[in-house]
Scaffold this motif. Sequence first.
Motif, PDB file in Angstrom:
ATOM      1  N   GLY A  19       0.832  -1.215   0.000  1.00 40.89           N
ATOM      2  CA  GLY A  19       0.000   0.000   0.000  1.00 40.89           C
ATOM      3  C   GLY A  19       0.855   1.249   0.000  1.00 40.89           C
ATOM      4  N   VAL A  20       1.857   1.269   0.873  1.00 40.64           N
ATOM      5  CA  VAL A  20       2.733   2.447   0.965  1.00 40.64           C
ATOM      6  C   VAL A  20       3.472   2.646  -0.353  1.00 40.64           C
ATOM      7  CG1 VAL A  20       4.781   3.400   2.095  1.00 40.64           C
ATOM      8  CG2 VAL A  20       3.012   2.308   3.466  1.00 40.64           C
ATOM      9  N   ALA A  21       3.980   1.513  -0.941  1.00 35.94           N
ATOM     10  CA  ALA A  21       4.738   1.609  -2.199  1.00 35.94           C
ATOM     11  C   ALA A  21       3.854   2.179  -3.305  1.00 35.94           C
ATOM     12  CB  ALA A  21       5.276   0.241  -2.587  1.00 35.94           C
ATOM     13  N   ILE A  22       2.581   1.684  -3.391  1.00 35.05           N
ATOM     14  CA  ILE A  22       1.676   2.179  -4.454  1.00 35.05           C
ATOM     15  C   ILE A  22       1.396   3.677  -4.249  1.00 35.05           C
ATOM     16  CG2 ILE A  22      -0.707   2.026  -5.349  1.00 35.05           C
ATOM     17  CD1 ILE A  22      -0.496  -1.028  -4.779  1.00 35.05           C
ATOM     18  N   ALA A  23       1.134   4.069  -2.984  1.00 37.35           N
ATOM     19  CA  ALA A  23       0.838   5.486  -2.700  1.00 37.35           C
ATOM     20  C   ALA A  23       2.003   6.375  -3.113  1.00 37.35           C
ATOM     21  CB  ALA A  23       0.533   5.667  -1.218  1.00 37.35           C
ATOM     22  N   LEU A  24       3.234   5.933  -2.770  1.00 38.36           N
ATOM     23  CA  LEU A  24       4.416   6.729  -3.129  1.00 38.36           C
ATOM     24  C   LEU A  24       4.572   6.844  -4.636  1.00 38.36           C
ATOM     25  CD1 LEU A  24       7.067   5.568  -0.501  1.00 38.36           C
ATOM     26  CD2 LEU A  24       6.003   7.805  -0.692  1.00 38.36           C
ATOM     27  N   TRP A  25       4.282   5.714  -5.345  1.00 38.32           N
ATOM     28  CA  TRP A  25       4.409   5.702  -6.800  1.00 38.32           C
ATOM     29  C   TRP A  25       3.409   6.685  -7.432  1.00 38.32           C
ATOM     30  CZ3 TRP A  25       1.242   3.845 -10.905  1.00 38.32           C
ATOM     31  CH2 TRP A  25       1.893   3.759 -12.135  1.00 38.32           C
ATOM     32  N   ILE A  26       2.140   6.653  -6.901  1.00 40.62           N
ATOM     33  CA  ILE A  26       1.105   7.559  -7.443  1.00 40.62           C
ATOM     34  C   ILE A  26       1.532   9.019  -7.237  1.00 40.62           C
ATOM     35  CG2 ILE A  26      -1.281   8.388  -7.125  1.00 40.62           C
ATOM     36  CD1 ILE A  26      -2.030   5.463  -6.459  1.00 40.62           C
ATOM     37  N   ILE A  27       2.023   9.335  -6.018  1.00 43.25           N
ATOM     38  CA  ILE A  27       2.445  10.717  -5.730  1.00 43.25           C
ATOM     39  C   ILE A  27       3.568  11.135  -6.671  1.00 43.25           C
ATOM     40  CG2 ILE A  27       3.567  12.206  -3.996  1.00 43.25           C
ATOM     41  CD1 ILE A  27       2.065  10.524  -1.865  1.00 43.25           C
ATOM     42  N   TYR A  28       4.527  10.192  -6.871  1.00 43.72           N
ATOM     43  CA  TYR A  28       5.676  10.490  -7.724  1.00 43.72           C
ATOM     44  C   TYR A  28       5.221  10.810  -9.148  1.00 43.72           C
ATOM     45  CZ  TYR A  28       9.809   9.549 -10.551  1.00 43.72           C
ATOM     46  OH  TYR A  28      10.816   9.652 -11.467  1.00 43.72           O
ATOM     47  N   ARG A  29       4.302   9.915  -9.704  1.00 43.89           N
ATOM     48  CA  ARG A  29       3.813  10.090 -11.071  1.00 43.89           C
ATOM     49  C   ARG A  29       3.065  11.410 -11.213  1.00 43.89           C
ATOM     50  NH1 ARG A  29       4.969   7.121 -15.468  1.00 43.89           N
ATOM     51  NH2 ARG A  29       2.906   7.703 -16.213  1.00 43.89           N
ATOM     52  N   LYS A  30       2.211  11.677 -10.210  1.00 41.41           N
ATOM     53  CA  LYS A  30       1.368  12.877 -10.244  1.00 41.41           C
ATOM     54  C   LYS A  30       2.242  14.140 -10.247  1.00 41.41           C
ATOM     55  CE  LYS A  30      -3.076  14.126  -9.415  1.00 41.41           C
ATOM     56  NZ  LYS A  30      -3.804  14.049 -10.619  1.00 41.41           N
ATOM     57  N   GLN A  31       3.250  14.106  -9.373  1.00 38.45           N
ATOM     58  CA  GLN A  31       4.113  15.294  -9.266  1.00 38.45           C
ATOM     59  C   GLN A  31       4.894  15.514 -10.550  1.00 38.45           C
ATOM     60  OE1 GLN A  31       6.586  15.782  -5.906  1.00 38.45           O
ATOM     61  NE2 GLN A  31       4.860  16.490  -4.695  1.00 38.45           N
ATOM     62  N   LYS A  32       5.314  14.387 -11.169  1.00 34.86           N
ATOM     63  CA  LYS A  32       6.087  14.506 -12.404  1.00 34.86           C
ATOM     64  C   LYS A  32       5.239  15.183 -13.485  1.00 34.86           C
ATOM     65  CE  LYS A  32       9.253  11.671 -14.759  1.00 34.86           C
ATOM     66  NZ  LYS A  32       9.648  10.352 -15.150  1.00 34.86           N
ATOM     67  N   ARG A  33       3.925  14.711 -13.537  1.00 34.94           N
ATOM     68  CA  ARG A  33       3.030  15.261 -14.546  1.00 34.94           C
ATOM     69  C   ARG A  33       2.769  16.751 -14.264  1.00 34.94           C
ATOM     70  NH1 ARG A  33      -1.905  11.700 -14.841  1.00 34.94           N
ATOM     71  NH2 ARG A  33      -0.335  10.094 -14.856  1.00 34.94           N
ATOM     72  N   THR A  34       2.525  17.058 -12.955  1.00 34.83           N
ATOM     73  CA  THR A  34       2.237  18.459 -12.606  1.00 34.83           C
ATOM     74  C   THR A  34       3.407  19.356 -12.971  1.00 34.83           C
ATOM     75  OG1 THR A  34       1.243  17.505 -10.660  1.00 34.83           O
ATOM     76  CG2 THR A  34       1.274  19.894 -10.754  1.00 34.83           C
ATOM     77  N   SER A  35       4.652  18.876 -12.673  1.00 32.16           N
ATOM     78  CA  SER A  35       5.787  19.763 -12.970  1.00 32.16           C
ATOM     79  C   SER A  35       5.988  19.893 -14.463  1.00 32.16           C
ATOM     80  CB  SER A  35       7.068  19.303 -12.270  1.00 32.16           C
ATOM     81  OG  SER A  35       7.247  17.951 -12.466  1.00 32.16           O
ATOM     82  N   ALA A  36       5.599  18.811 -15.243  1.00 35.46           N
ATOM     83  CA  ALA A  36       5.711  18.920 -16.699  1.00 35.46           C
ATOM     84  C   ALA A  36       4.735  19.979 -17.197  1.00 35.46           C
ATOM     85  CB  ALA A  36       5.402  17.578 -17.350  1.00 35.46           C
ATOM     86  N   VAL A  37       3.466  19.920 -16.667  1.00 34.21           N
ATOM     87  CA  VAL A  37       2.453  20.899 -17.077  1.00 34.21           C
ATOM     88  C   VAL A  37       2.917  22.293 -16.689  1.00 34.21           C
ATOM     89  CG1 VAL A  37       0.097  21.706 -16.633  1.00 34.21           C
ATOM     90  CG2 VAL A  37       0.538  19.271 -16.937  1.00 34.21           C
ATOM     91  N   ARG A  38       3.448  22.393 -15.430  1.00 38.09           N
ATOM     92  CA  ARG A  38       3.919  23.703 -14.962  1.00 38.09           C
ATOM     93  C   ARG A  38       5.066  24.217 -15.814  1.00 38.09           C
ATOM     94  NH1 ARG A  38       4.044  22.477  -9.270  1.00 38.09           N
ATOM     95  NH2 ARG A  38       1.877  22.770  -8.747  1.00 38.09           N
ATOM     96  N   GLY A  39       5.933  23.269 -16.206  1.00 34.61           N
ATOM     97  CA  GLY A  39       7.067  23.641 -17.052  1.00 34.61           C
ATOM     98  C   GLY A  39       6.584  24.261 -18.343  1.00 34.61           C
ATOM     99  N   ASN A  40       5.542  23.623 -18.961  1.00 34.38           N
ATOM    100  CA  ASN A  40       5.001  24.149 -20.208  1.00 34.38           C
ATOM    101  C   ASN A  40       4.409  25.527 -20.002  1.00 34.38           C
ATOM    102  OD1 ASN A  40       5.710  21.980 -21.639  1.00 34.38           O
ATOM    103  ND2 ASN A  40       3.761  20.890 -21.393  1.00 34.38           N
ATOM    104  N   SER A  41       3.593  25.615 -18.908  1.00 29.39           N
ATOM    105  CA  SER A  41       2.928  26.898 -18.700  1.00 29.39           C
ATOM    106  C   SER A  41       3.958  27.971 -18.375  1.00 29.39           C
ATOM    107  CB  SER A  41       1.877  26.813 -17.606  1.00 29.39           C
ATOM    108  OG  SER A  41       2.492  26.684 -16.366  1.00 29.39           O
ATOM    109  N   ARG A  42       5.053  27.545 -17.724  1.00 27.09           N
ATOM    110  CA  ARG A  42       6.093  28.527 -17.423  1.00 27.09           C
ATOM    111  C   ARG A  42       6.721  29.050 -18.715  1.00 27.09           C
ATOM    112  NH1 ARG A  42       9.235  25.780 -13.299  1.00 27.09           N
ATOM    113  NH2 ARG A  42       7.397  25.844 -12.024  1.00 27.09           N
ATOM    114  N   LYS A  43       6.960  28.064 -19.652  1.00 26.50           N
ATOM    115  CA  LYS A  43       7.546  28.482 -20.927  1.00 26.50           C
ATOM    116  C   LYS A  43       6.619  29.479 -21.618  1.00 26.50           C
ATOM    117  CE  LYS A  43       9.987  24.433 -22.096  1.00 26.50           C
ATOM    118  NZ  LYS A  43       9.619  23.170 -22.680  1.00 26.50           N
TER     119      LYS A  43
END
Length: 656
Positions: A19-43
Amino acid sequence: MAVSYSKYLTRNNVYAASGVAIALWIIYRKQKRTSAVRGNSRKKQNNEEIHYMITQKTNKKKKPQIDAKFFKQLRQLLRIGVPKWISTEMGYMLLVALSLIGRSVCDLWMIHCFSQIESAIVLMDQKSFYKSIFDYGIAMPLVSIINNMLKFAVGELKIQLRSNVTTHLYDYYLKKYTYYHMSNLDNRIANPDQLLTTDIDKFCECVTELYCNVTKPLLDIIIYVSKLNTNMGINSVGLMTGYLILAGFVLTYIRKPIAHLTANEQKLEGEFRHVNGRIITYSEEIAFYHGNVKEKMTVLASFNKLITHIRKFLRFKTIIGFFDNIIAKYFALSVGFIAMSLPFLSDNHELTKLDVAERSKLYYQNGSMMVRLGQAIGRLILAGRDLTKLAGYTVRVTELQNVLIDLNDGRYQKDMVPGSEHLRPNSGRLIFKNNIIKFDKVPVVTPNGDVLIKELSVEIYSGMNVLVCGPNGAGKSSIFRILGELWPLFGGVLTKPPRGKLFYVPQKPYMSLGNLRDQIIYPHSGSEALRRGYTDSRLEGYLKNVHLEYLLEREGGFDAVEDWLEVLSGGEKQRIAMARLFYHAPEFAILDECTSAVALDVEESMYKYCKEVGITLLTVSHRKSLWQHHEYALYLDGRGDYSFKPIEEGTEKFGS
Ligand SMILES: Nc1ncnc2c1ncn2[C@@H]1O[C@H](COP(=O)(O)OP(=O)(O)OP(=O)(O)O)[C@@H](O)[C@H]1O
């Protein structure tokens, strides 16, 4: 003996770990996507050149650290917080210390009491059991009183510190023109509001927390070390003390970056607040321009910068927290157990001569003391973290204090334009004299060294009404900033009436918080105005002079309280400012385009009234209609030249 990990492989443990491993993986994936979106919007934002600018110099030398300089700065600030040895603040510090001693004594007594209760249960001694429970019940209110007295004393100590530091700094900040000079003549501090409010509060909170987090553990360590030394011998105590010193060094070293990360976080919070504040101040202008989308981008750019930093800080704190816990808590406890075991496991210690029941009782008592000693050591080590945080706040509050002292002494730090190195602020001479304004070879220079007029020499006596004209940016308002002592004198001699006999009326008048009366008599208070003989009927007369008597009925009299900046129209505000001028009736009045929103007929009657009551006018205006009220014209050509001549029949009139 090898540790067998296979016994931990139960079904529940495997489920929990997955459970902990899955939760960490979801957070990691989500953050990666958010920073990618933020990166685009920043550009995208960069493409649209969205950026906010706050001109605060980053001083690379000033990374907060725990060193001699920090302790010196802290001592200086604490002297402001606790000004005297015999003082209320010292009283509260003493109360905190006494409450902490009381708590340590209570802890010690509770250890004894609990060991009595447990021993009575094990030995099936009913009488002793009920007696101990009774003793415990009797002591509970006292323990509760001590705990709450501690909270009260800590709270009061923080309030006292904050009041003293805040009042001290405001004494500087609102002295003469310092608040103006800080934002206009100096580059060092961009957000004094954040420093004067949040940062001082956090500094005081940190100081009080640290005081408790150091005093109590130190006290505990002294009590428990001396008790344990008697009970268990020097070896056990020596082991713990040695560990304390080693762990303290290691943790202080790895926590070093916390100080500048804290200082940075405060700075970014300040910038974010500043950007938000601008939207509130200029809401109407932004609304007319439909500037919400642009403002949103600017605010979000500032917010993202803050969030990125907070996230970076959080990650750092999490990693440091891992080592903190191990070194300051768990390992400290393990060392404690080892130290505990030394006398029990040695062959020739006196403890070995006791029977099992006595040994168990002593083990419980010493064990509890050792655990508390371990916790006290841990807390003391963790106090190092608060110390690094405190270093961050100390640097910021000290910087504010230093800048305030500099500004009060006439020292500024500003980026100057090239070629202005020879200019020295405050190198001119100021003379106070009634009924005259005289610029004698005074250079008109902006705070960043831009020379608008090389040498201005003009002599104006009471009764000589002067119109100041010339193109935009020629330096008309700048002359009055120098005359009003807002800008420093870069040379020459300026003779002027004392403060209070020269009154400035700007284009955008300031309306204070308070009632309608306060707007006319600003900056006097109601009682001061009464003392000077200004009754409401006299003030009503001034309102009539500016054709604003209807306000009394519309707003509900002189005592009506409103947000006058919002409630009054542009022209009404300008007319209130003129009523204010009539109230103060100075020798000279500087009217800086202050009737631009007033109808011509009202403007004319206001100027006539000024002449009637003998106020000499220095008017900046682009309106030709105002020339008739003046006898002299000061013309600035915008290229550094000027002329000062009487207005005669054939004089060319500038303006529209
Ligand atoms: N705080 C400041 N720091 C540096 N330069 C300034 C500052 N305030 C004004 N200036 C500069 O000084 C110059 C003269 O400004 P000033 O306000 O005196 O012009 P002005 O003649 O009153 O113009 P306007 O008719 O447009 O009001 C301008 O170039 C302006 O950019």
